[in-house]
Scaffold this motif. Sequence first.
Motif, PDB file in Angstrom:
ATOM      1  N   ALA A   1       0.831  -1.209   0.000  1.00 45.71           N
ATOM      2  CA  ALA A   1       0.000   0.000   0.000  1.00 45.71           C
ATOM      3  C   ALA A   1       0.863   1.256   0.000  1.00 45.71           C
ATOM      4  CB  ALA A   1      -0.928  -0.004   1.215  1.00 45.71           C
ATOM      5  N   SER A   2       1.927   1.248   0.778  1.00 42.60           N
ATOM      6  CA  SER A   2       2.817   2.409   0.841  1.00 42.60           C
ATOM      7  C   SER A   2       3.509   2.661  -0.497  1.00 42.60           C
ATOM      8  CB  SER A   2       3.857   2.190   1.942  1.00 42.60           C
ATOM      9  OG  SER A   2       4.753   3.267   1.981  1.00 42.60           O
ATOM     10  N   VAL A   3       4.050   1.597  -1.092  1.00 42.36           N
ATOM     11  CA  VAL A   3       4.726   1.739  -2.388  1.00 42.36           C
ATOM     12  C   VAL A   3       3.724   2.188  -3.449  1.00 42.36           C
ATOM     13  CG1 VAL A   3       5.907   0.466  -4.229  1.00 42.36           C
ATOM     14  CG2 VAL A   3       6.561   0.104  -1.848  1.00 42.36           C
ATOM     15  N   TRP A   4       2.536   1.584  -3.463  1.00 42.69           N
ATOM     16  CA  TRP A   4       1.520   1.907  -4.462  1.00 42.69           C
ATOM     17  C   TRP A   4       1.124   3.378  -4.378  1.00 42.69           C
ATOM     18  CZ3 TRP A   4       0.186  -2.065  -7.757  1.00 42.69           C
ATOM     19  CH2 TRP A   4      -0.757  -1.751  -8.721  1.00 42.69           C
TER      20      TRP A   4
ATOM     21  N   ARG B   1       1.240   8.907  -6.368  1.00 41.75           N
ATOM     22  CA  ARG B   1       1.378  10.316  -6.023  1.00 41.75           C
ATOM     23  C   ARG B   1       2.473  10.978  -6.861  1.00 41.75           C
ATOM     24  NH1 ARG B   1       1.286   9.734  -0.710  1.00 41.75           N
ATOM     25  NH2 ARG B   1       3.496   9.338  -0.578  1.00 41.75           N
ATOM     26  N   GLU B   2       3.566  10.235  -7.107  1.00 42.47           N
ATOM     27  CA  GLU B   2       4.709  10.786  -7.832  1.00 42.47           C
ATOM     28  C   GLU B   2       4.512  10.801  -9.343  1.00 42.47           C
ATOM     29  OE1 GLU B   2       7.374  12.220  -6.377  1.00 42.47           O
ATOM     30  OE2 GLU B   2       6.380  11.836  -4.468  1.00 42.47           O
TER      31      GLU B   2
ATOM     32  N   SER C   1       0.577   8.347 -15.717  1.00 43.36           N
ATOM     33  CA  SER C   1       0.183   7.027 -16.197  1.00 43.36           C
ATOM     34  C   SER C   1      -0.551   6.263 -15.105  1.00 43.36           C
ATOM     35  CB  SER C   1       1.410   6.232 -16.646  1.00 43.36           C
ATOM     36  OG  SER C   1       2.256   5.978 -15.550  1.00 43.36           O
ATOM     37  N   ALA C   2      -1.362   5.318 -15.529  1.00 43.49           N
ATOM     38  CA  ALA C   2      -2.102   4.494 -14.575  1.00 43.49           C
ATOM     39  C   ALA C   2      -1.230   3.297 -14.182  1.00 43.49           C
ATOM     40  CB  ALA C   2      -3.409   4.024 -15.189  1.00 43.49           C
ATOM     41  N   LEU C   3      -0.909   3.201 -12.928  1.00 44.80           N
ATOM     42  CA  LEU C   3      -0.081   2.106 -12.419  1.00 44.80           C
ATOM     43  C   LEU C   3      -0.858   0.801 -12.510  1.00 44.80           C
ATOM     44  CD1 LEU C   3       2.554   1.276 -11.010  1.00 44.80           C
ATOM     45  CD2 LEU C   3       1.466   1.839  -8.845  1.00 44.80           C
TER      46      LEU C   3
END
Length: 130
Positions: free
Chosen positions: A52-55, A60-61, A65-67
């Motif tokens: 969740a933190s990495v996602w 945010r950064e 593009s859609a991850l």
Amino acid sequence: EGIVLKPEALQLVLAEATSETVFSCMLLSTSGQLISCAGERMGEDLVSAIVASVWKTYEREDTSSALQSIFVDCEEGVIACSLVLPNWIVCLVAENNSPLGMLKIKLDALRSHLAGPLAPVFAYQQGQKR
């Protein structure tokens, strides 16, 4: 009327992705809430929090593009994740030497298999938030 999610059926689908090199398969929210888990129990709450933190950080950064997928190389193994529906992620925990292509194929198969049956649950959740 509510939508019923069958935990046993979901867990059986997730278990299909586990193998000698893939220890665990999880479905979680992008906020880190564990929805279901199959395979070895090995710190799934910690894995959920890391994913969740990495996602969130990546989204945010990079707003251009859609991850869709993330692969995290950890000391104890590889975490491979893919978006199933908005706000829901399927995640594999595997050995360090697991071929990334094989993990990507498993993620794509899980995403395809889960997206249809989980769509009504997601839609119901979204309706409840309004």
